[in-house]
Write an enzyme that holds these catalytic residues in place. Structure first.
Site, PDB file in Angstrom:
ATOM      1  CB  SER A 112      -0.858  -0.007   1.273  1.00  0.00           C
ATOM      2  OG  SER A 112      -1.459   1.252   1.479  1.00  0.00           O
TER       3      SER A 112
ATOM      4  CE1 TYR B 238      -4.025  -1.992   4.910  1.00  0.00           C
ATOM      5  CE2 TYR B 238      -3.136   0.190   4.452  1.00  0.00           C
ATOM      6  CZ  TYR B 238      -3.705  -0.990   4.009  1.00  0.00           C
ATOM      7  OH  TYR B 238      -3.953  -1.161   2.654  1.00  0.00           O
TER       8      TYR B 238
HETATM    9  P1  NAD Z   1     -11.580  -5.494   0.005  1.00  0.00           P
HETATM   10  O1  NAD Z   1     -11.925  -5.397   1.445  1.00  0.00           O
HETATM   11  O2  NAD Z   1     -12.491  -4.902  -1.006  1.00  0.00           O
HETATM   12  O3  NAD Z   1     -11.328  -7.000  -0.398  1.00  0.00           O
HETATM   13  C1  NAD Z   1     -10.477  -7.791   0.380  1.00  0.00           C
HETATM   14  C2  NAD Z   1     -10.889  -9.226   0.216  1.00  0.00           C
HETATM   15  O4  NAD Z   1     -10.125  -9.993   1.166  1.00  0.00           O
HETATM   16  C3  NAD Z   1     -12.368  -9.452   0.550  1.00  0.00           C
HETATM   17  O5  NAD Z   1     -12.940 -10.371  -0.351  1.00  0.00           O
HETATM   18  C4  NAD Z   1     -12.331 -10.010   1.948  1.00  0.00           C
HETATM   19  O6  NAD Z   1     -13.438 -10.855   2.258  1.00  0.00           O
HETATM   20  C5  NAD Z   1     -11.034 -10.776   1.913  1.00  0.00           C
HETATM   21  N1  NAD Z   1     -10.508 -11.016   3.243  1.00  0.00           N
HETATM   22  C6  NAD Z   1     -10.501 -10.176   4.304  1.00  0.00           C
HETATM   23  N2  NAD Z   1      -9.973 -10.784   5.372  1.00  0.00           N
HETATM   24  C7  NAD Z   1      -9.639 -12.032   4.961  1.00  0.00           C
HETATM   25  C8  NAD Z   1      -9.066 -13.142   5.603  1.00  0.00           C
HETATM   26  N3  NAD Z   1      -8.730 -13.105   6.892  1.00  0.00           N
HETATM   27  N4  NAD Z   1      -8.866 -14.266   4.891  1.00  0.00           N
HETATM   28  C9  NAD Z   1      -9.215 -14.336   3.580  1.00  0.00           C
HETATM   29  N5  NAD Z   1      -9.767 -13.329   2.926  1.00  0.00           N
HETATM   30  C10 NAD Z   1      -9.974 -12.186   3.603  1.00  0.00           C
HETATM   31  O7  NAD Z   1     -10.120  -4.843  -0.119  1.00  0.00           O
HETATM   32  P2  NAD Z   1      -9.357  -4.317  -1.419  1.00  0.00           P
HETATM   33  O8  NAD Z   1      -9.483  -2.852  -1.496  1.00  0.00           O
HETATM   34  O9  NAD Z   1      -9.727  -5.116  -2.597  1.00  0.00           O
HETATM   35  O10 NAD Z   1      -7.842  -4.613  -0.981  1.00  0.00           O
HETATM   36  C11 NAD Z   1      -7.093  -5.689  -1.496  1.00  0.00           C
HETATM   37  C12 NAD Z   1      -5.636  -5.492  -1.079  1.00  0.00           C
HETATM   38  O11 NAD Z   1      -5.168  -4.228  -1.569  1.00  0.00           O
HETATM   39  C13 NAD Z   1      -5.444  -5.464   0.437  1.00  0.00           C
HETATM   40  O12 NAD Z   1      -4.245  -6.134   0.776  1.00  0.00           O
HETATM   41  C14 NAD Z   1      -5.347  -3.980   0.744  1.00  0.00           C
HETATM   42  O13 NAD Z   1      -4.634  -3.723   1.919  1.00  0.00           O
HETATM   43  C15 NAD Z   1      -4.622  -3.478  -0.501  1.00  0.00           C
HETATM   44  N6  NAD Z   1      -4.835  -2.039  -0.717  1.00  0.00           N
HETATM   45  C16 NAD Z   1      -6.084  -1.537  -0.969  1.00  0.00           C
HETATM   46  C17 NAD Z   1      -6.222  -0.155  -1.144  1.00  0.00           C
HETATM   47  C18 NAD Z   1      -7.553   0.485  -1.429  1.00  0.00           C
HETATM   48  O14 NAD Z   1      -7.630   1.709  -1.449  1.00  0.00           O
HETATM   49  N7  NAD Z   1      -8.613  -0.284  -1.674  1.00  0.00           N
HETATM   50  C19 NAD Z   1      -5.110   0.686  -1.060  1.00  0.00           C
HETATM   51  C20 NAD Z   1      -3.891   0.132  -0.790  1.00  0.00           C
HETATM   52  C21 NAD Z   1      -3.762  -1.217  -0.623  1.00  0.00           C
END
Ligand code: NAD
Length: 261
Positions: free
Chosen positions: A143, A156
């Site tokens: 991130s 985080y």
């Molecule tokens: P999201 O919450 O939309 O999706 C995450 C998915 O992971 C969901 O399907 C959720 O059910 C699943 N999940 C959560 N906990 C879990 C667990 N313990 N075991 C298995 N599955 C689990 O999040 P996203 O925005 O798609 O993020 C995906 C990745 O990208 C993450 O690692 C997040 O930190 C990173 N990220 C996202 C953003 C953003 O702005 N959305 C920014 C930087 C980094």
């Protein structure tokens, strides 16, 4: 800047065997569908059984926060796909939004377990299969919080900086085997997740959600949110032959984020 809907990168990945954690929603789901659109075979994990059933992708329920689940998922992926070429460690949670002095130990522990330790356990289990495939790729979702300090999101940020350290160390270990390991550092990706984070931050700071949305976008030089497809396209690129000589990198896809709030 480039605006409007993005489409999956056009690259032929026919037969590529790809395992993605947290693939039932959000970025992971867009990634999984994009890999499929390019001809790859995909197997996903998620803790959310309802979304897993609804996403229409082959996969299984596995909690990234549990070592045994990480191992069972990777084993099942290898069995389903008949080997493995790519592991995308995507599953992650936002963790608590609070001053460090108010973060509960169990919240910190869960954030580190799901956001960074899971990557260690899934990768550890996948490495022999990637080696047996004659090389491959691991893509870890870090991130912008793995590049900057993130006030009120210290657990985080600690996890996501950890992802970068893990990525850069593992790439050196696996380079001789032709296994490339990279991290993607998304900036503010538009979608329900960032909206929830913005809401929590707005509450913590005592400002409106609109104000917090504007402050979020103002951290980027492009004054924009990133799309889920932008992140998926970087994963496709890294997993494809275009990424053949890219390893050990922490690659920002973040509309040129300059600071946090
Ligand atoms: P999201 O919450 O939309 O999706 C995450 C998915 O992971 C969901 O399907 C959720 O059910 C699943 N999940 C959560 N906990 C879990 C667990 N313990 N075991 C298995 N599955 C689990 O999040 P996203 O925005 O798609 O993020 C995906 C990745 O990208 C993450 O690692 C997040 O930190 C990173 N990220 C996202 C953003 C953003 O702005 N959305 C920014 C930087 C980094």
């Amino acid at each position: 800047m480039i605006s409007g809907a993005r489409t999956p990168l056009t690259v032929n990945l026919t037969g590529l065997r790809v395992a993605i954690t947290g693939g039932a929603n959000g970025i992971g789901r867009v990634m999984a569908n994009s890999f499929v659109a390019c001809g790859a075979d995909v197997f996903v994990s998620d803790i959310d059984e309802k979304s897993l059933a609804a996403c229409g992708l082959p996969g299984m329920r596995a909690d990234a926060g549990q070592v045994a689940d990480c191992e069972a998922f990777v084993d099942a992926a290898i069995e389903h796909l008949k080997g493995l070429d790519v592991l995308v460690n995507n599953a992650g949670i936002a963790g608590p939004t609070a001053l460090v002095e108010h973060v509960k130990p169990e919240e910190l522990e869960a954030t580190l377990r799901i956001d960074v330790e899971s990557m260690f356990h899934c990768s550890r289990r996948a490495i022999p299969a990637l080696r047996a495939a004659g090389g491959g790729a691991i893509v870890n979702l870090s991130s912008a919080a793995g590049r900057f300090g993130f006030p009120l999101r210290a657990p985080y940020a600690a996890a996501k900086w950890g992802v970068v350290g893990f990525t850069k160390s593992l790439s050196i270990e696996l380079g001789p085997d032709g296994i490339r390991v990279n991290a993607i550092l998304p900036g503010p990706v538009d979608g329900p997740r960032i909206r929830a984070v913005i809401k929590a931050k707005a509450q913590a700071a005592g400002v409106s959600e609109n104000e917090m949305t504007e402050r979020t976008v103002a951290t980027t030089s492009l004054k924009a949110f990133v799309t889920q497809q932008d992140i998926a396209n970087m994963a496709l690129y890294l997993a494809s032959p275009f990424g053949a000589t890219i390893s050990g990198q922490a690659i920002s896809v973040d509309a040129d984020m300059q600071c946090t709030m």
